[in-house]
Each structure stands twice: as C-alpha cells, then as structure tokens.
Design a protein around this motif. Structure first.
Motif, short mmCIF file in Angstrom:
data_model
loop_
_atom_site.label_atom_id
_atom_site.label_comp_id
_atom_site.label_asym_id
_atom_site.label_seq_id
_atom_site.Cartn_x
_atom_site.Cartn_y
_atom_site.Cartn_z
N ARG A 1 31.37 -99.85 -22.74
CA ARG A 1 31.45 -97.75 -23.00
C ARG A 1 32.65 -97.69 -22.42
NH1 ARG A 1 26.79 -96.90 -22.25
NH2 ARG A 1 26.10 -96.95 -23.86
N GLN A 2 33.03 -97.97 -21.76
CA GLN A 2 33.83 -97.64 -21.18
C GLN A 2 35.40 -98.26 -21.62
OE1 GLN A 2 34.04 -95.44 -18.32
NE2 GLN A 2 36.08 -95.17 -18.07
N ALA A 3 35.34 -99.71 -21.84
CA ALA A 3 36.19 -100.22 -22.47
C ALA A 3 36.76 -99.14 -24.07
CB ALA A 3 35.61 -101.36 -22.73
N GLY A 4 35.67 -99.06 -24.69
CA GLY A 4 36.05 -98.26 -25.55
C GLY A 4 36.51 -96.65 -24.90
N TYR A 5 35.88 -95.91 -24.33
CA TYR A 5 36.97 -94.98 -23.78
C TYR A 5 37.92 -95.00 -23.71
CZ TYR A 5 37.29 -90.57 -21.23
OH TYR A 5 37.53 -89.41 -20.42
N GLU B 1 30.81 -96.31 -28.68
CA GLU B 1 30.19 -95.21 -28.73
C GLU B 1 31.37 -94.17 -28.24
OE1 GLU B 1 26.73 -95.98 -27.15
OE2 GLU B 1 25.82 -96.18 -29.26
N GLY B 2 31.82 -95.05 -26.92
CA GLY B 2 33.35 -94.54 -26.01
C GLY B 2 34.39 -94.51 -26.86
N LEU B 3 34.77 -95.14 -27.42
CA LEU B 3 36.16 -94.76 -28.24
C LEU B 3 35.81 -92.87 -28.70
CD1 LEU B 3 38.60 -94.69 -29.73
CD2 LEU B 3 37.57 -95.85 -31.94
N CYS B 4 34.75 -92.76 -29.96
CA CYS B 4 34.50 -91.33 -30.40
C CYS B 4 34.01 -90.39 -28.63
CB CYS B 4 32.98 -91.69 -30.71
SG CYS B 4 32.58 -92.54 -32.37
N THR B 5 33.86 -90.73 -28.05
CA THR B 5 34.40 -89.49 -26.82
C THR B 5 34.73 -89.65 -25.72
OG1 THR B 5 31.73 -90.62 -26.30
CG2 THR B 5 32.93 -90.11 -24.32
N ARG C 1 27.49 -104.64 -28.00
CA ARG C 1 28.80 -104.21 -27.02
C ARG C 1 29.80 -103.78 -27.73
NH1 ARG C 1 26.65 -109.57 -25.66
NH2 ARG C 1 26.91 -110.02 -27.10
N ALA C 2 29.78 -104.21 -29.35
CA ALA C 2 30.61 -103.66 -29.91
C ALA C 2 30.30 -101.79 -30.64
CB ALA C 2 30.35 -103.70 -31.39
#
Length: 341
Positions: free
Chosen positions: A173-177, A209-213, A203-204
């Motif tokens: 989640r942090q990686a996507g963020y 979700e992190g990216l969208c946040t 994981r994907a």
C-alpha cells in the motif's frame, strides 16, 4: 479412562479417533478416507473430510520419524516459478539454508488459495520444521492449520496485515502511495492504470489502493484504467495499454502493476510511434533487471526479493519454537527514477 494419544503428537492436537468420533464413523473408516484407500460412500467421505477441517487434524505421513522437533524439511509454497520475482525469493531462501541441515520442499500454487490449501495440507502431513508462504491471506482452513501447528511460519512479500508468526516484506500500500506521490512531483496530472485481473493478487490490489489514495490527496484521480483478464504478462501489458489509450489518448502517464506489463506497454509505444516519457510516462513495479537493461531504463519501484527470502529463512532457523510475539520485518523498497517517467 483417559484416552491414549500418539506419542509423537502434542496432547492438544486432534487424533484420528477424534475425527472418527466427530464424523460418526469407525477409526478404520476414517483412516481409509485419510489414506484414500478402498471404497467409501461419498456422504461418509464428506463427513470425515468436514471433521478433519473442523478439528484441524493433520495425518503424520512420516509415522513419527520426521516429527517437527527433529524435521529438517522446510515447506515453501510460492505462487509461481515462471514469474522472475519468486525465483529471486527462492534464491534467498536457498542461500540461507545452503550450509544447514534444512532442505526446502517447493510447491507452486498458481495464485490460487484453494491450491495453496491443498498443497499445504499435503506438506503438513510430513511434519515440516517450518512453512514459508507468499502473502498474508489464506483460506480459513489453511490459516487454522498454520495457527495451530507446531512448526514455524514465515509469510513473505507483504506486511500489511496480521501474520501467523513472521512476516517479511514491504508495505505494498505504501509502495503504491509513493508511486503516485513521486509521479505527481514530476509533473504528471493525467493518470491511467493498465493492469490485470487482481482477484487473487492482494499485493497488486494494495498498490492500486495506495496509488489512488496519493492521487486523491493531490486533488487528482485516475482518468482511465483497463484490466486485461487473466494473469499478468508482457503481452497483456501491451494489449492493455493499447485499449487504454484507444479510450483515453490524452493520458500523460500510465502506471502498471509490475515491470512485465510495463515492458509490454513500452513495446506498444515503440510499435505505435509514441515517444516514451516525452508523450507518455510509463511506470512499473519490481525493479527487474530486464527493465533496467533497456536503452531507456524503466521507471519503477525496486522490491528486495532476494533479501526477503534470505531474511525469512534466517529467522526461521534461529529457533524451532514459535515465540508468543509475532515478528514483522520491513525490507523496504526503493524508487528507481529510470528514464520512462
């Protein structure tokens, strides 16, 4: 009169007699179901298998000779061996075990929780000293066996959740963020997402979700997204980007769930005459060597796969006894700026 139990079993573990009693059959019948020997009525088999799942019964295929206290087997369940991510993890595990008495036994789950459960139960019958799995999400039956077993457990790749024993990996989640934050700081505003089916890829999903946040916090959102059915691949990445840009050609950056698909996106750009970075930014995940060997190195996030496998195996062999406190080890990640976004 107290019931005698198998000397090689913990007094808290269910026996075949317990299974037979709950299923309402004889021990001989229960044994035939467990060993899959002889004719058994479907209704009887179902009752016995239901009792096994409810009690968490594990047959000892090794007849006590490989009881967990002395076993040198380490069961390793990985989603794939064709995805280069997991051979890297396996190399780390192998490196940690090379000069020990432990021997890894490998199972491939194809990202399917039910296959993972079936392989896990098969492996547990041999009384391994430890079990290594990918991810923190398992079927209820698998989770129950993992929690009640007398073996060590390491869950790899993800730390966003509640581990059974040890979790080693990174926050997806942090990686996507951080992906979104990094790209916004580089001036991108019209974001697209080209992915694959994430029905069994937690994981994907967490990275998405992190990216969208992070985009919401910047006052942005995904302009368009497309997911190819089935698993990820370079071909799926190419096709996904083609469809995505056909629907929304104004995108200035596209995020992919992994480097394989991102490479497919680059191939589509090459074929269509789209200048990567100048006209369209491409961003992946994993930091694979092939992406960094490109004339324009792929912009991505590096996951420390070898370190994850190495650390997990090293922690497991420190002690055979499962401690009261759970352990979470964050191996972190790095943003590779690359040249594509």
């Amino acid at each position: 009169m107290p019931r005698k139990r198998n000397a090689h079993r913990s007094p808290d573990l269910p026996t075949l007699a317990d299974v037979a009693r709950l299923a309402g059959v004889s021990e001989i019948t229960a044994s035939r179901v467990v060993r899959d020997r002889g004719p058994i009525a479907d209704s009887t088999r179902t009752r016995v298998l239901t009792a096994i799942a409810e009690l968490g019964y594990i047959p000892n295929r090794a007849a006590g000779s490989l009881a967990s206290a002395g076993s040198t087997l380490m069961s390793v369940l990985l989603p794939s061996l064709s995805n280069i991510v997991f051979p890297d993890v396996l190399r780390g595990i192998h490196s940690a075990l090379t000069h020990t008495a432990y021997q890894p036994v490998i199972g491939v789950t194809d990202y399917d929780p039910l296959i993972e459960e079936r392989i896990l139960l098969s492996f547990l019958a041999w009384q391994p000293a430890a079990v290594i799995l990918a991810g923190l999400h398992h079927t209820p039956t698998a989770r129950r066996h993992l929690e009640h077993g007398r073996f060590r457990v390491a869950e790899l790749m993800d730390i966003d959740g509640d581990p059974v024993d040890i979790a080693v990996g990174m926050s997806h989640r942090q990686a996507g963020y951080e992906t979104g934050r990094h790209l916004v700081q580089r001036g991108y505003r019209r974001f697209g997402y080209a992915g694959h089916s994430v029905a069994t890829d937690d994981r994907a999903s967490a990275r998405y979700e992190g990216l969208c946040t992070s985009l919401r916090e910047a006052g942005l959102s995904l302009i368009a997204e497309h997911r190819q059915p089935g698993p990820s691949s370079t071909k799926a990445g190419r096709e996904s980007l083609e469809i995505l840009l056909g629907a929304e050609p104004s995108l200035d950056v596209v995020v992919f769930p992994n480097d394989d698909m991102a490479m497919g996106g680059i191939f589509h750009c090459m074929h269509s005459g789209i200048a990567v970075r100048e006209k369209l930014g491409i961003f992946g995940f994993n930091g694979l060597d092939i992406g960094q060997a490109m004339p324009m190195p792929l912009s991505t996030i590096l996951s420390r796969r070898f370190l994850i496998g190495l650390t997990a195996a090293e922690k497991l062999i420190e002690s055979r006894e499962r401690p009261q406190e759970k352990t979470i080890i964050n191996t972190g990640f790095d943003i590779i700026e690359g040249a594509t976004a």
